[in-house]
Design a protein around this motif. Sequence first.
Motif, PDB file in Angstrom:
ATOM      1  N   LYS A 194       0.875  -1.182   0.000  1.00 29.03           N
ATOM      2  CA  LYS A 194       0.000   0.000   0.000  1.00 29.03           C
ATOM      3  C   LYS A 194       0.905   1.222   0.000  1.00 29.03           C
ATOM      4  CE  LYS A 194      -4.118  -1.981   1.034  1.00 29.03           C
ATOM      5  NZ  LYS A 194      -5.274  -1.850   0.185  1.00 29.03           N
ATOM      6  N   GLU A 195       0.481   2.258  -0.672  1.00 32.73           N
ATOM      7  CA  GLU A 195       1.327   3.438  -0.866  1.00 32.73           C
ATOM      8  C   GLU A 195       1.824   4.054   0.433  1.00 32.73           C
ATOM      9  OE1 GLU A 195       2.204   7.689  -1.292  1.00 32.73           O
ATOM     10  OE2 GLU A 195       0.243   6.968  -0.605  1.00 32.73           O
ATOM     11  N   ARG A 196       0.963   4.249   1.398  1.00 36.96           N
ATOM     12  CA  ARG A 196       1.374   4.895   2.649  1.00 36.96           C
ATOM     13  C   ARG A 196       2.341   4.034   3.462  1.00 36.96           C
ATOM     14  NH1 ARG A 196      -3.890   7.758   5.248  1.00 36.96           N
ATOM     15  NH2 ARG A 196      -3.184   9.875   4.767  1.00 36.96           N
ATOM     16  N   SER A 197       2.088   2.743   3.521  1.00 39.82           N
ATOM     17  CA  SER A 197       2.985   1.882   4.295  1.00 39.82           C
ATOM     18  C   SER A 197       4.354   1.781   3.617  1.00 39.82           C
ATOM     19  CB  SER A 197       2.373   0.492   4.515  1.00 39.82           C
ATOM     20  OG  SER A 197       2.085  -0.157   3.299  1.00 39.82           O
ATOM     21  N   ILE A 198       4.378   1.739   2.308  1.00 44.09           N
ATOM     22  CA  ILE A 198       5.657   1.708   1.585  1.00 44.09           C
ATOM     23  C   ILE A 198       6.400   3.016   1.790  1.00 44.09           C
ATOM     24  CG2 ILE A 198       6.735   1.643  -0.704  1.00 44.09           C
ATOM     25  CD1 ILE A 198       4.447  -0.334  -1.510  1.00 44.09           C
ATOM     26  N   SER A 199       5.700   4.133   1.663  1.00 45.55           N
ATOM     27  CA  SER A 199       6.333   5.445   1.852  1.00 45.55           C
ATOM     28  C   SER A 199       6.951   5.563   3.238  1.00 45.55           C
ATOM     29  CB  SER A 199       5.296   6.554   1.634  1.00 45.55           C
ATOM     30  OG  SER A 199       5.868   7.815   1.818  1.00 45.55           O
ATOM     31  N   SER A 200       6.213   5.136   4.241  1.00 53.25           N
ATOM     32  CA  SER A 200       6.709   5.210   5.611  1.00 53.25           C
ATOM     33  C   SER A 200       7.939   4.335   5.807  1.00 53.25           C
ATOM     34  CB  SER A 200       5.600   4.795   6.584  1.00 53.25           C
ATOM     35  OG  SER A 200       6.060   4.849   7.901  1.00 53.25           O
ATOM     36  N   ALA A 201       7.864   3.093   5.367  1.00 51.20           N
ATOM     37  CA  ALA A 201       8.971   2.157   5.569  1.00 51.20           C
ATOM     38  C   ALA A 201      10.224   2.579   4.802  1.00 51.20           C
ATOM     39  CB  ALA A 201       8.547   0.749   5.169  1.00 51.20           C
ATOM     40  N   VAL A 202      10.057   3.021   3.568  1.00 51.41           N
ATOM     41  CA  VAL A 202      11.210   3.442   2.761  1.00 51.41           C
ATOM     42  C   VAL A 202      11.922   4.626   3.411  1.00 51.41           C
ATOM     43  CG1 VAL A 202      11.838   4.562   0.576  1.00 51.41           C
ATOM     44  CG2 VAL A 202      10.437   2.501   0.551  1.00 51.41           C
ATOM     45  N   SER A 203      11.151   5.533   4.006  1.00 53.43           N
ATOM     46  CA  SER A 203      11.769   6.711   4.626  1.00 53.43           C
ATOM     47  C   SER A 203      12.366   6.404   6.007  1.00 53.43           C
ATOM     48  CB  SER A 203      10.752   7.849   4.738  1.00 53.43           C
ATOM     49  OG  SER A 203       9.738   7.533   5.658  1.00 53.43           O
ATOM     50  N   GLN A 204      11.918   5.343   6.657  1.00 53.78           N
ATOM     51  CA  GLN A 204      12.373   5.039   8.017  1.00 53.78           C
ATOM     52  C   GLN A 204      13.512   4.033   8.105  1.00 53.78           C
ATOM     53  OE1 GLN A 204       8.774   3.645   9.908  1.00 53.78           O
ATOM     54  NE2 GLN A 204       8.589   5.556  11.038  1.00 53.78           N
TER      55      GLN A 204
END
Length: 188
Positions: free
Chosen positions: A147-157
């Motif tokens: 999902k876009e939000r979970s991927i965005s969060s994980a990639v940035s963290q």
Amino acid sequence: MAYRNGTYVAFDGNGTTDPTKGDMKYYGLLRKWNNSNRFELNFSDSHLKTYQVKDSSSIRTLKSRLLERMKNSKNMLLIISDDTNWDRGMLNYEIEKVVDEYKIPLIVAYTGYNSILNPSLLRGKWPKALLERIDNGTAKCIHIPFKERSISSAVSQFSVNSTGSNILTSALTTYKKEVYINWGYIDK
């Protein structure tokens, strides 16, 4: 030492180069999210940092190009779908090199889910190299839905550059249920 700022995306090519089939379609969707200002996902795609590999390229050329991309990557986004094979193609090679040689944390994104709270239940979906590295404790992973939000969060963290609470120390890390509720992926 290479400047490691890219996200290495890996998926089972399912023996096709058709971008509408198999796991290739998820990579296409990921690129769409990344290239659109309508989404928050923003990452440097390691695959765009080297020359493209043609279908007619030798395995040696392909492996060389993949290793070059890995060397410049801070994390790996591993897409797992119902079509992901246990032991086919280059995917297991990529997982082996990322974990064993480059010590890159894995963001394991599963298609068809709204949350991942117990990744052990998805063990049957893991490619051989991932299963082996989770079992022996060498893989450092966060398991998320594709999902876009979970991927965005994980990639940035989570990356080789992470510090503090953003260091992955386990092979079975997940976000808490409250995070999925806040993203609107699941209800209370």
